[in-house]
Design an enzyme around this catalytic site. Structure first.
Site, PDB file in Angstrom:
ATOM      1  CE1 TYR A 157      -3.994  -2.084   0.319  1.00 47.84           C
ATOM      2  CE2 TYR A 157      -2.761  -3.250   2.015  1.00 47.84           C
ATOM      3  CZ  TYR A 157      -3.840  -3.176   1.161  1.00 47.84           C
ATOM      4  OH  TYR A 157      -4.771  -4.186   1.134  1.00 47.84           O
ATOM      5  CG  ASN A 180     -10.928  -2.060  -8.191  1.00 47.83           C
ATOM      6  OD1 ASN A 180     -11.392  -1.398  -9.110  1.00 47.83           O
ATOM      7  ND2 ASN A 180     -10.134  -3.098  -8.394  1.00 47.83           N
ATOM      8  CB  CYS A 188      -7.429  -3.897  -5.898  1.00 42.81           C
ATOM      9  SG  CYS A 188      -8.950  -4.867  -5.934  1.00 42.81           S
ATOM     10  CG  HIS A 189      -5.595  -9.705  -7.353  1.00 40.67           C
ATOM     11  ND1 HIS A 189      -6.317  -9.221  -8.427  1.00 40.67           N
ATOM     12  CD2 HIS A 189      -4.548 -10.393  -7.895  1.00 40.67           C
ATOM     13  CE1 HIS A 189      -5.748  -9.600  -9.556  1.00 40.67           C
ATOM     14  NE2 HIS A 189      -4.668 -10.308  -9.256  1.00 40.67           N
ATOM     15  CD  GLU A 215      -2.115 -12.097 -11.014  1.00 39.64           C
ATOM     16  OE1 GLU A 215      -1.148 -11.448 -10.572  1.00 39.64           O
ATOM     17  OE2 GLU A 215      -3.188 -11.571 -11.376  1.00 39.64           O
TER      18      GLU A 215
END
Length: 218
Positions: A157, A180, A188-189, A215
């Protein structure tokens, strides 16, 4: 590498119970369903031709549970998890965008296809027009930055706050991620706490962990 197996985030759909319908009634039920689908298609087409459709929406199955997708003529405007209450999301869209909302899956076909590819591990970036009208001010600057975080990578962040020009706005970055309107597509993850822990996520901690695992496995 193969994508991680899907967590059982939502209960399975209940099977129809009770005695089967008599064959003539079963045929009638199928006929009525087909007729309703045909009538809805005509309504959708007529609304589009008369320029009466401002927000098209559909729901799709995903490893994270049902997702609501909504789009305007400008692009994808909303992606919503089931825990947000899709009915409430549509009501909010009616208030914020337009009450002229219609279930129109064809309008979301490209978004649906790209999300399916992403969940299958075959897509790393999204190439979709986005309608960002639900993001304002500082939150918009954060939401515009999020797709710049590479697939499989993360930022804290604090790093995001610095990247958008306000290093002290760490809490505001957290708030921007939590609100979001286009999760998954606007990733945003990929934003974590400074200690490396996951932090919150609109779709829930299991959804965030699954996306990060997907990912990381690529």
């Amino acid at each position: 590498m193969t994508a991680p197996s899907s967590p059982d985030l939502l209960p399975a759909r209940a099977e129809r119970t009770g005695p089967a319908l008599p064959e003539p009634l079963e045929r009638l039920s199928i006929f009525e369903g087909a007729l309703l689908e045909q009538l809805h298609g005509r309504l959708e087409s007529a609304a589009r031709e008369a320029d009466l459709l401002d927000v098209a929406y559909t729901t799709i199955d995903s490893p994270l549970g049902p997702l609501l997708l909504a789009a305007t003529s400008q692009g994808l405007v909303r992606v919503a998890f089931a825990n947000e209450d899709h009915g409430a999301v549509l009501a909010a869209l009616a208030a914020a965008v337009s009450p002229r909302i219609l279930h129109a899956p064809e309008r979301l076909a490209e978004a649906t296809g790209q999300l399916e590819e992403y969940f299958a591990g075959r897509r790393r970036t999204f190439d979709l027009p986005l309608d960002r009208r639900l993001s304002k001010g500082f939150r918009l600057s954060v939401h515009r930055h999020l797709p710049l975080i590479p697939y499989g990578s993360t930022e804290s962040y604090a790093q995001v706050a610095a990247a958008v020009g306000n290093p002290k706005a760490v809490r505001a970055v957290g708030s921007a991620c939590a609100t979001n309107p286009l999760p998954v597509v606007v990733p945003c993850h990929r934003v974590l706490r400074s200690d490396g822990s996951a932090g919150g996520y609109l779709g829930g901690p299991q959804a965030k962990a699954w996306l990060l695992g997907l990912e990381a496995a690529a």
